[in-house]
Motif scaffolding. Structure first.
Motif, mmCIF file in Angstrom:
data_model
loop_
_atom_site.group_PDB
_atom_site.id
_atom_site.type_symbol
_atom_site.label_atom_id
_atom_site.label_comp_id
_atom_site.label_asym_id
_atom_site.label_seq_id
_atom_site.Cartn_x
_atom_site.Cartn_y
_atom_site.Cartn_z
ATOM 1 N N CYS A 148 0.873 -1.170 0.000
ATOM 2 C CA CYS A 148 0.000 0.000 0.000
ATOM 3 C C CYS A 148 0.910 1.219 0.000
ATOM 4 C CB CYS A 148 -0.919 0.005 1.227
ATOM 5 S SG CYS A 148 -1.685 1.618 1.573
ATOM 6 N N VAL A 149 0.732 2.096 -0.980
ATOM 7 C CA VAL A 149 1.545 3.313 -1.063
ATOM 8 C C VAL A 149 0.718 4.491 -0.576
ATOM 9 C CG1 VAL A 149 2.819 4.868 -2.583
ATOM 10 C CG2 VAL A 149 2.866 2.404 -2.998
ATOM 11 N N LEU A 150 1.182 5.131 0.489
ATOM 12 C CA LEU A 150 0.549 6.351 0.976
ATOM 13 C C LEU A 150 1.201 7.499 0.203
ATOM 14 C CD1 LEU A 150 0.592 5.561 4.821
ATOM 15 C CD2 LEU A 150 -1.132 4.948 3.094
ATOM 16 N N VAL A 151 0.507 8.010 -0.809
ATOM 17 C CA VAL A 151 1.091 8.970 -1.741
ATOM 18 C C VAL A 151 1.587 10.211 -0.995
ATOM 19 C CG1 VAL A 151 0.689 10.406 -3.774
ATOM 20 C CG2 VAL A 151 -0.380 8.132 -3.599
ATOM 21 N N GLY A 152 2.890 10.491 -1.140
ATOM 22 C CA GLY A 152 3.503 11.604 -0.424
ATOM 23 C C GLY A 152 3.904 11.243 0.991
ATOM 24 N N GLY A 153 3.668 9.992 1.373
ATOM 25 C CA GLY A 153 3.972 9.548 2.735
ATOM 26 C C GLY A 153 4.799 8.288 2.766
ATOM 27 N N LEU A 154 4.239 7.215 3.311
ATOM 28 C CA LEU A 154 4.979 5.981 3.551
ATOM 29 C C LEU A 154 4.709 4.915 2.496
ATOM 30 C CD1 LEU A 154 4.174 5.659 7.377
ATOM 31 C CD2 LEU A 154 6.290 6.572 6.366
ATOM 32 N N GLN A 155 5.612 3.943 2.441
ATOM 33 C CA GLN A 155 5.404 2.713 1.697
ATOM 34 C C GLN A 155 5.107 1.623 2.733
ATOM 35 O OE1 GLN A 155 5.969 2.961 -1.633
ATOM 36 N NE2 GLN A 155 7.432 4.614 -1.881
ATOM 37 N N LEU A 156 3.931 1.018 2.655
ATOM 38 C CA LEU A 156 3.554 -0.049 3.577
ATOM 39 C C LEU A 156 3.600 -1.382 2.837
ATOM 40 C CD1 LEU A 156 0.458 1.570 5.347
ATOM 41 C CD2 LEU A 156 2.883 1.732 5.983
ATOM 42 N N ALA A 157 4.106 -2.390 3.490
ATOM 43 C CA ALA A 157 4.213 -3.708 2.842
ATOM 44 C C ALA A 157 4.021 -4.810 3.863
ATOM 45 C CB ALA A 157 5.564 -3.858 2.152
ATOM 46 N N SER A 158 3.450 -5.924 3.399
ATOM 47 C CA SER A 158 3.376 -7.138 4.213
ATOM 48 C C SER A 158 4.028 -8.264 3.439
ATOM 49 C CB SER A 158 1.917 -7.489 4.542
ATOM 50 O OG SER A 158 1.219 -7.875 3.375
#
Length: 352
Positions: free
Chosen positions: A252-262
């Motif tokens: 999940c890419v939080l645009v302008g924020g974090l890269q989340l991954a599982s």
């Protein structure tokens, strides 16, 4: 010269009969040898006979009825995983069928979890889950596609491999159209099913009849409209997500924020076997380092450890030890991890 008993006549006849039989035998052997060079026959022998022939030939651009095997390249080889797990006979193996590359190995001894692709988080190429009840995903990027599927084997311990991992790559020269993506999904799942049968893996595979072509790319939507891997995120206004399914790798890419991954099983650390008990390469179930904030969960079977992490966006020099997650960012990571763990049947995620 004796004509009455026919002995003089029978000898030439016998010779002719013997000659005819030998000729037929030679022709039959030649025809059989020719058959073995058909693309379908060559594909059926690759990877110890574990490939679904029709789907692989479709990916390679060949008909099952094709009689022209000249120039149709097929190779297979087994590779050594000694010192990690005890592989069943026939594993670990990889084969190349005219550009269709397939790797079959155990989950906890995997060498090739990330062998055929790399995630490109600044683009639309994120792992898109397979459907039909399969624990797998596909990544489409740079004109090709790679698919992976993970099966848990209830009769295998981690030291015996935990499960089966199959990774398949479409040919470089074939645009990953919807047809190609569907055949690639059929190839990787069909191979996994055949590998389970061949190695005695007791598992619950997905439904081949419900398999469809995964989407080619992630979608960018407002955070409030997200329904997939980014559902419920609040720290940014826009997100880039894929459908939420059962996949051993999700983003999940939080645009302008974090890269989340599982990541689950062999995907939680491509350089360490799950049997070693690593958390994405970390020794602790949760924590923070310069570029990563992570948490984890205990899962069943080949999924091993569920690893969930946040990292800075591409090109960012953010240091989490001096610039920690905000409350909203931490809440998003926690929510992302909990949703993913629930879909995979894992325990509650570890606290920080």
């Amino acid at each position: 010269m004796k004509w009455g008993n026919g002995a003089w006549l029978r000898k030439p006849v016998r010779r002719r009969l013997i000659g005819s039989v030998l000729t037929l035998a030679v022709l039959g052997a030649g025809y059989y040898g020719f058959q073995l060079q058909y693309p379908a026959a060559k594909t059926a022998r690759a990877c110890s006979g574990m490939l679904p022939v029709d789907s692989v030939l479709h990916l390679a651009g060949k008909s099952k009825l094709s009689l022209l095997g000249q120039g149709f390249h097929v190779s297979s080889k087994q590779f050594d995983v000694s010192g990690r797990v005890t592989e069943p006979p026939g594993l670990a193996t990889t084969c190349d069928v005219d550009g269709v590359v397939v790797s079959i190995e155990t989950a906890s001894g995997a060498h090739n979890a990330y062998g055929f692709y790399s995630f490109q988080r600044d683009q639309e190429s994120l792992p898109v889950p397979l459907d039909g009840g399969w624990n797998g995903f596909m990544v489409t990027q740079e004109g090709e596609a790679t698919a992976s599927v993970l099966l848990s084997c209830s009769n295998w311990s981690p030291q015996k491999g935990s499960g089966i991992l199959v990774v398949a790559q479409s040919p470089y020269d074939r645009e990953p159209t919807r047809f190609v993506r569907l055949e690639l999904a059929r190839t990787v799942t069909g191979t996994a099913r055949r590998a389970a049968e061949k190695t005695g893996c007791v598992t619950e595979p997905g439904d081949a009849s419900k398999l469809s072509a995964p989407a080619a790319a992630a979608t960018t939507v407002s955070a409030s409209d997200a329904t997939g891997t980014c559902k419920g995120m609040t720290s940014v206004k826009k997100v880039r997500e894929t459908a939420a399914g059962t996949s051993p790798a999700e983003e999940c890419v939080l645009v302008g924020g974090l890269q989340l991954a599982s990541a689950y099983g062999p995907f939680n650390d491509a350089s360490q076997a799950v049997v070693n008990g690593k958390y994405g390469g970390h020794d602790q179930p949760s924590g923070t380092d310069v570029y990563t904030v992570w948490t984890s969960a205990a899962c069943q079977g080949a999924q091993g450890v569920g690893y969930y992490h946040a990292s800075p966006p591409e090109g960012s020099d953010r240091d989490f030890t001096t610039d920690p997650l905000t409350k909203a960012e931490q809440a998003d990571l926690t929510h992302f991890a909990e949703q993913s763990a629930a879909r995979h049947g894992c325990s509650a995620t570890a606290g920080r």
